[in-house]
Motif scaffolding. Structure first.
Motif, PDB file in Angstrom:
ATOM      1  N   ILE A   1       0.835  -1.200   0.000  1.00 44.15           N
ATOM      2  CA  ILE A   1       0.000   0.000   0.000  1.00 44.15           C
ATOM      3  C   ILE A   1       0.867   1.247   0.000  1.00 44.15           C
ATOM      4  O   ILE A   1       0.576   2.244  -0.676  1.00 44.15           O
ATOM      5  N   LYS A   2       1.971   1.151   0.735  1.00 38.94           N
ATOM      6  CA  LYS A   2       2.899   2.280   0.783  1.00 38.94           C
ATOM      7  C   LYS A   2       3.463   2.555  -0.609  1.00 38.94           C
ATOM      8  O   LYS A   2       3.546   3.704  -1.055  1.00 38.94           O
ATOM      9  N   LYS A   3       3.829   1.470  -1.270  1.00 42.76           N
ATOM     10  CA  LYS A   3       4.390   1.627  -2.606  1.00 42.76           C
ATOM     11  C   LYS A   3       3.341   2.216  -3.566  1.00 42.76           C
ATOM     12  O   LYS A   3       3.633   3.096  -4.367  1.00 42.76           O
ATOM     13  N   ALA A   4       2.130   1.721  -3.411  1.00 41.47           N
ATOM     14  CA  ALA A   4       1.053   2.188  -4.297  1.00 41.47           C
ATOM     15  C   ALA A   4       0.829   3.680  -4.120  1.00 41.47           C
ATOM     16  O   ALA A   4       0.525   4.400  -5.055  1.00 41.47           O
ATOM     17  N   LYS A   5       1.014   4.143  -2.891  1.00 40.97           N
ATOM     18  CA  LYS A   5       0.803   5.552  -2.605  1.00 40.97           C
ATOM     19  C   LYS A   5       1.792   6.429  -3.361  1.00 40.97           C
ATOM     20  O   LYS A   5       1.492   7.560  -3.725  1.00 40.97           O
ATOM     21  N   HIS A   6       2.996   5.858  -3.588  1.00 37.65           N
ATOM     22  CA  HIS A   6       4.043   6.649  -4.245  1.00 37.65           C
ATOM     23  C   HIS A   6       3.871   6.718  -5.747  1.00 37.65           C
ATOM     24  O   HIS A   6       4.533   7.522  -6.382  1.00 37.65           O
ATOM     25  N   CYS A   7       3.067   5.844  -6.301  1.00 31.86           N
ATOM     26  CA  CYS A   7       2.963   5.877  -7.754  1.00 31.86           C
ATOM     27  C   CYS A   7       1.535   6.129  -8.199  1.00 31.86           C
ATOM     28  O   CYS A   7       1.084   5.599  -9.202  1.00 31.86           O
ATOM     29  N   ARG A   8       0.822   6.916  -7.431  1.00 31.30           N
ATOM     30  CA  ARG A   8      -0.539   7.225  -7.841  1.00 31.30           C
ATOM     31  C   ARG A   8      -0.549   8.276  -8.940  1.00 31.30           C
ATOM     32  O   ARG A   8       0.328   9.129  -9.017  1.00 31.30           O
ATOM     33  N   ASP A   9      -1.564   8.178  -9.739  1.00 31.63           N
ATOM     34  CA  ASP A   9      -1.724   9.145 -10.818  1.00 31.63           C
ATOM     35  C   ASP A   9      -2.122  10.484 -10.196  1.00 31.63           C
ATOM     36  O   ASP A   9      -3.195  10.603  -9.606  1.00 31.63           O
ATOM     37  N   PRO A  10      -1.253  11.506 -10.306  1.00 33.96           N
ATOM     38  CA  PRO A  10      -1.561  12.767  -9.603  1.00 33.96           C
ATOM     39  C   PRO A  10      -2.833  13.447 -10.138  1.00 33.96           C
ATOM     40  O   PRO A  10      -3.430  14.256  -9.442  1.00 33.96           O
ATOM     41  N   ASP A  11      -3.234  13.102 -11.363  1.00 38.84           N
ATOM     42  CA  ASP A  11      -4.444  13.741 -11.904  1.00 38.84           C
ATOM     43  C   ASP A  11      -5.716  13.216 -11.257  1.00 38.84           C
ATOM     44  O   ASP A  11      -6.752  13.881 -11.275  1.00 38.84           O
ATOM     45  N   LYS A  12      -5.643  12.002 -10.761  1.00 43.40           N
ATOM     46  CA  LYS A  12      -6.886  11.341 -10.332  1.00 43.40           C
ATOM     47  C   LYS A  12      -6.966  11.159  -8.827  1.00 43.40           C
ATOM     48  O   LYS A  12      -7.650  10.262  -8.347  1.00 43.40           O
ATOM     49  N   ILE A  13      -6.228  11.984  -8.078  1.00 41.87           N
ATOM     50  CA  ILE A  13      -6.189  11.732  -6.637  1.00 41.87           C
ATOM     51  C   ILE A  13      -7.487  12.133  -5.965  1.00 41.87           C
ATOM     52  O   ILE A  13      -8.105  11.347  -5.260  1.00 41.87           O
ATOM     53  N   ASP A  14      -7.908  13.360  -6.193  1.00 40.87           N
ATOM     54  CA  ASP A  14      -9.093  13.833  -5.486  1.00 40.87           C
ATOM     55  C   ASP A  14     -10.330  13.647  -6.361  1.00 40.87           C
ATOM     56  O   ASP A  14     -10.724  14.530  -7.109  1.00 40.87           O
ATOM     57  N   LEU A  15     -10.943  12.485  -6.239  1.00 41.65           N
ATOM     58  CA  LEU A  15     -12.105  12.190  -7.084  1.00 41.65           C
ATOM     59  C   LEU A  15     -13.294  13.071  -6.741  1.00 41.65           C
ATOM     60  O   LEU A  15     -14.084  13.435  -7.598  1.00 41.65           O
ATOM     61  N   VAL A  16     -13.400  13.433  -5.455  1.00 40.51           N
ATOM     62  CA  VAL A  16     -14.533  14.271  -5.041  1.00 40.51           C
ATOM     63  C   VAL A  16     -14.486  15.613  -5.762  1.00 40.51           C
ATOM     64  O   VAL A  16     -15.479  16.098  -6.296  1.00 40.51           O
ATOM     65  N   LYS A  17     -13.280  16.175  -5.796  1.00 46.79           N
ATOM     66  CA  LYS A  17     -13.122  17.473  -6.450  1.00 46.79           C
ATOM     67  C   LYS A  17     -13.358  17.353  -7.953  1.00 46.79           C
ATOM     68  O   LYS A  17     -14.044  18.184  -8.561  1.00 46.79           O
ATOM     69  N   LEU A  18     -12.842  16.284  -8.522  1.00 43.91           N
ATOM     70  CA  LEU A  18     -13.030  16.077  -9.961  1.00 43.91           C
ATOM     71  C   LEU A  18     -14.505  15.913 -10.292  1.00 43.91           C
ATOM     72  O   LEU A  18     -15.001  16.423 -11.297  1.00 43.91           O
ATOM     73  N   ASN A  19     -15.190  15.201  -9.401  1.00 42.85           N
ATOM     74  CA  ASN A  19     -16.613  14.982  -9.614  1.00 42.85           C
ATOM     75  C   ASN A  19     -17.367  16.288  -9.532  1.00 42.85           C
ATOM     76  O   ASN A  19     -18.269  16.566 -10.325  1.00 42.85           O
ATOM     77  N   LEU A  20     -16.969  17.111  -8.571  1.00 48.27           N
ATOM     78  CA  LEU A  20     -17.627  18.404  -8.402  1.00 48.27           C
ATOM     79  C   LEU A  20     -17.410  19.283  -9.623  1.00 48.27           C
ATOM     80  O   LEU A  20     -18.298  20.026 -10.034  1.00 48.27           O
ATOM     81  N   ALA A  21     -16.222  19.183 -10.186  1.00 49.64           N
ATOM     82  CA  ALA A  21     -15.922  19.997 -11.358  1.00 49.64           C
ATOM     83  C   ALA A  21     -16.805  19.623 -12.540  1.00 49.64           C
ATOM     84  O   ALA A  21     -17.043  20.427 -13.434  1.00 49.64           O
ATOM     85  N   GLN A  22     -17.292  18.384 -12.528  1.00 51.60           N
ATOM     86  CA  GLN A  22     -18.180  17.944 -13.609  1.00 51.60           C
ATOM     87  C   GLN A  22     -19.580  18.521 -13.464  1.00 51.60           C
ATOM     88  O   GLN A  22     -20.350  18.547 -14.418  1.00 51.60           O
ATOM     89  N   LYS A  23     -19.904  18.932 -12.233  1.00 57.67           N
ATOM     90  CA  LYS A  23     -21.281  19.329 -11.950  1.00 57.67           C
ATOM     91  C   LYS A  23     -21.577  20.727 -12.482  1.00 57.67           C
ATOM     92  O   LYS A  23     -20.690  21.467 -12.877  1.00 57.67           O
ATOM     93  N   ARG A  24     -22.836  21.122 -12.399  1.00 53.00           N
ATOM     94  CA  ARG A  24     -23.247  22.336 -13.103  1.00 53.00           C
ATOM     95  C   ARG A  24     -22.794  23.626 -12.420  1.00 53.00           C
ATOM     96  O   ARG A  24     -22.668  24.651 -13.048  1.00 53.00           O
ATOM     97  N   ASP A  25     -22.556  23.563 -11.108  1.00 57.23           N
ATOM     98  CA  ASP A  25     -22.122  24.796 -10.451  1.00 57.23           C
ATOM     99  C   ASP A  25     -20.610  24.898 -10.374  1.00 57.23           C
ATOM    100  O   ASP A  25     -20.054  25.645  -9.568  1.00 57.23           O
TER     101      ASP A  25
END
Lengths: 419, 321
Positions: free
Chosen positions: A352-376
């Motif tokens: 899990i530690k290793k996985a944390k180091h190689c995460r895709d930086p674009d897709k980390i905060d899904l909540v924020k990305l999801n919000l950006a898709q919304k109408r407001d």
């Protein structure tokens, strides 16, 4: 225009889109891994380039030495190549989170089907998406919640969120569309549980000597019953003679063991991708009571080419299921078990530690990305913040009014309200 | 202007005729709202008040001298065409066209169709020119009946039955006639030969056309099959009516399940079907065979994926984020 049970299975999405040969499965995982690591590397390189532009004035030594803060939680060494997960590591990670999902289902007191569906959703999703791109920590609660909806269990989101620590409704719902799309909108998962029940029913009737026989059967009901009573305990063991009650007890025991296998190892391996649910429950029953299952099989399919083929398929499936660590937990000693668990825990935390180091930086905060898709969404930049806010207020006011008994106020023609 | 009746000449005379009722001699001059009606039986004109006066108590003979036809009030109508000859021809043609409603595709060859059209025209002109009217009318009726019988045998049978019990059109008209007429009519109707059977036993249809295809009644609708002929026939099991196991007894007798219409047999059939659905499906063979058709070289696919991976999009899925 007749359909057999097999034809019915061939119409399912599980057969059409989610059945693979082992080599296909491996190839797909390889593909997913290659894609994801390429993307992670590209994204990290882009970020570094941006930062080096910003920090052009900073000294060389400082840049090389210090860790770079990236969104707060992905420290990446600047000059180091990103160490991506391998295919086996990815699979291991998914397996770990499937096991955790199993525990989560137990904790939430979900029925077996719901948990099993959730786990299969996870497995299917991570066949085409990498844990490097989308963290299993964020996807797995969502998968369980979607399974809860799909299987008609109907636990409300608020209650679901309330029992889980550090969980919000946004966190559960943000990756929902992503997950569902990753599943290709194939919601039905065919499980072996009901099939096991059906087979159990027939075996019980066979033991009592009143099972309906197939038209091409060679033996009578009584012959079958007699042979069944004399079945040996172990394969190639000595024949014995049981009473009907004892035989029923034996069948029930086999059922109990088989259902444990279906709930555990069958979920945590690739069995669903490689075999049909019918074959899976037969295998579980084979592991539970081999002579009984083989006898039942021969009563169903008297020696024909298909018989040997089915047996070999079941054997290979049995190898797969019994190879899983959870299959052997009961057979080993306590010390061994503790030692194994400890070792596993260490492995997993390192992974899990290793996985944390190689995460895709674009897709980390899904909540924020999801919000950006919304109408407001303000992040898009097309709307000014104040304008978006005013619109939102207006819409909320209108919605509130429309909940009133007489509905919202009508718009006046002369623009008195508009002003 | 003041005495239009004394004028001579074609057109003015017609105008004069149309303005004076030949029965009561009242003119439009005295009654501006006067309306003239004709009866398609004999096409004699008379004014509306005359029709009311003479025919409101039932069928009566035409009041025009020399015309003895029995007219009924219901059938009087305003004429459409000024020329009564045209009016009559149109009526006749309409009636004939209703009986002879064949189209070209009903005939085997174009020549047969043309022959048919010629016969129709002949019949029409016979009626218009009043040549052999009786015989033609009879044949026309016979043909109509035969057509009806061919299309729907039940209707024809029902009508022949009702004819024997209820008085027909003709016999009702007789009620107002003189005794001698009545006697003559009843005598003639008493020994009319059955129009459906001629002497040689075959049905007399009035007309026979060469090359006319036999009309077939549309097939009765079959009961709706929601599965359009498909059925599930299990090959590995035969469903029993009941399975006795301990863990099922409770739900079998549960009043809540029963009241909700839940049938335990549905559970049996589903469980057994699921037990064997996919039993004989060998993924290893079938999927490979299937994918080979679709085409897909694995190594090639991997290479393509590697090249595509550098882009931001997945290959097989649109990225929502």
């Amino acid at each position: 225009m007749r359909l057999t049970e097999d034809d019915l299975y061939r119409t399912s999405t599980q057969y059409k889109h989610w059945s693979f040969t082992p080599s296909q499965l491996a190839a797909q995982r390889r593909t997913t891994n290659i894609q994801a690591s390429e993307r992670v590397k590209a994204a990290v390189a882009r970020q570094r380039a941006q930062r080096s532009l910003l920090d052009a004035s900073a000294s060389e030594s400082e840049r090389a030495g210090s860790g770079v803060e990236n969104g707060g939680d992905t420290p990446v060494r600047v000059d180091k190549e990103v160490n991506c997960l391998t295919v086996t590591e990815e699979k291991r990670l998914v397996d770990v989170f499937c096991a955790r999902a199993l525990d989560l289902g137990k904790f939430l007191k979900f029925p077996t089907e719901v948990t099993a569906t959730g786990i299969q959703f996870l497995r299917r999703f991570y066949l085409f998406n990498s844990p490097m791109t989308y963290e299993p920590q964020t996807i797995s609660p969502c998968a369980m919640f979607v399974a809860n909806k799909v299987e008609n269990h109907g636990l409300p989101l608020e209650r679901y969120v309330a029992v889980l620590p550090n969980m919000t409704t946004d966190k559960v719902l943000a990756p929902e569309y992503l997950l569902v799309q990753g599943l290709r909108f194939n919601f039905q998962v065919r499980h072996p549980f009901n099939g096991l029940k059906g087979g159990h029913l027939e075996m019980i009737e066979m033991a009592r000597g009143n099972a309906n026989l197939l038209p091409n059967a060679e033996k009578t009901k009584e012959q079958l019953q007699q042979e069944m009573l004399q079945l040996p305990r172990k394969p190639n063991g000595p024949a014995q003679s049981l009473s009907v009650a004892q035989l029923e007890k034996r069948i029930e025991n086999a059922y109990g063991f088989a259902s444990i296998v279906l709930k555990g190892p069958a979920q945590l391996t690739d069995a669903y991708f490689l075999y049909t649910p019918s074959q899976i429950w037969f295998t579980a029953h084979l592991l539970a009571d081999e002579p009984l299952t083989l006898f039942y099989l021969s009563a169903k399919v008297p020696t024909s080419p298909i018989h040997s083929k089915i047996i070999s398929t079941l054997r290979s499936c049995a190898d797969l299921l019994s190879s899983h660590s959870s299959y052997t937990t009961d057979q080993i000693s306590k010390e061994e078990k503790v030692a194994r668990e400890k070792k596993e825990k260490e492995e997993v935390s390192a992974l899990i530690k290793k996985a944390k180091h190689c995460r895709d930086p674009d897709k980390i905060d899904l909540v924020k990305l999801n919000l950006a898709q919304k109408r407001d969404a303000v992040a898009g930049g097309s709307l000014e913040e104040s304008k978006a806010k005013r619109r939102k207020l207006e819409r909320e006011g209108y919605q509130k009014e429309s909940d009133d008994f007489w509905g919202p106020e009508l718009k006046k023609a002369n623009g008195a309200k508009v002003a | 202007m003041s005495k239009p009746a004394h004028r001579a000449g074609g057109a003015p005379k017609a105008a004069v005729d149309s303005d004076i009722c030949p029965v009561c001699k009242s003119s439009r001059y005295l009654n501006p709202n006067m309306k003239f009606l004709v009866n398609p039986e004999c096409y004699h004109k008379m004014c509306e008040s005359c029709v009311d006066r003479i025919f409101s108590h039932g069928p009566a003979p035409c009041p025009i001298a020399g015309c003895k036809r029995t007219l009924r009030k219901m059938r009087f109508r305003e004429q459409t065409f000024e020329d009564l000859k045209v009016e009559r021809e149109v009526d006749i043609r309409r009636r004939v066209a209703k009986v002879f409603n064949k189209r070209e595709e009903d005939f085997e060859t174009l020549k047969d169709y043309n022959d048919y059209l010629e016969t129709v025209e002949e019949v029409t002109w016979n009626l218009i020119l009043k040549i052999d009217v009786e015989a033609t009318e009879r044949r026309l009726r016979q043909f109509e009946e035969a057509q009806k019988a061919e299309l729907n045998p039940n209707v024809a049978r029902r009508e022949t039955q009702s004819d024997s019990s209820a008085p027909s059109d003709a016999s009702r008209v007789v009620l107002k006639k003189g005794a001698t007429q009545r006697k003559a009519l009843s005598a003639s109707s008493g020994n009319t030969p059955n129009p459906y059977s001629s002497q040689d036993g075959t049905e007399d249809t009035g007309f026979t056309f060469r090359g006319l295809k036999k009309r077939t009644a549309p097939e009765p609708q079959k009961p709706f099959d929601p599965y359009s002929g498909w059925s599930v026939e299990p090959q590995f099991y035969i469903l029993q009516d009941d399975y006795n196991v301990e863990w099922l007894t409770q739900s079998k007798n549960d009043i809540q399940h029963l009241a909700g219409g839940y049938n335990i047999k549905d559970f049996y059939s589903q469980a057994l079907c699921e037990a064997f659905s996919g039993f004989g499906v060998f993924i290893e063979d079938e999927i490979v065979a299937r994918d080979r058709q679709v085409s897909g070289d694995e190594t090639l696919a991997t290479q393509m994926a590697a090249t595509a991976g550098t882009g931001a999009k997945d290959v097989r899925m649109d990225d929502v984020f």
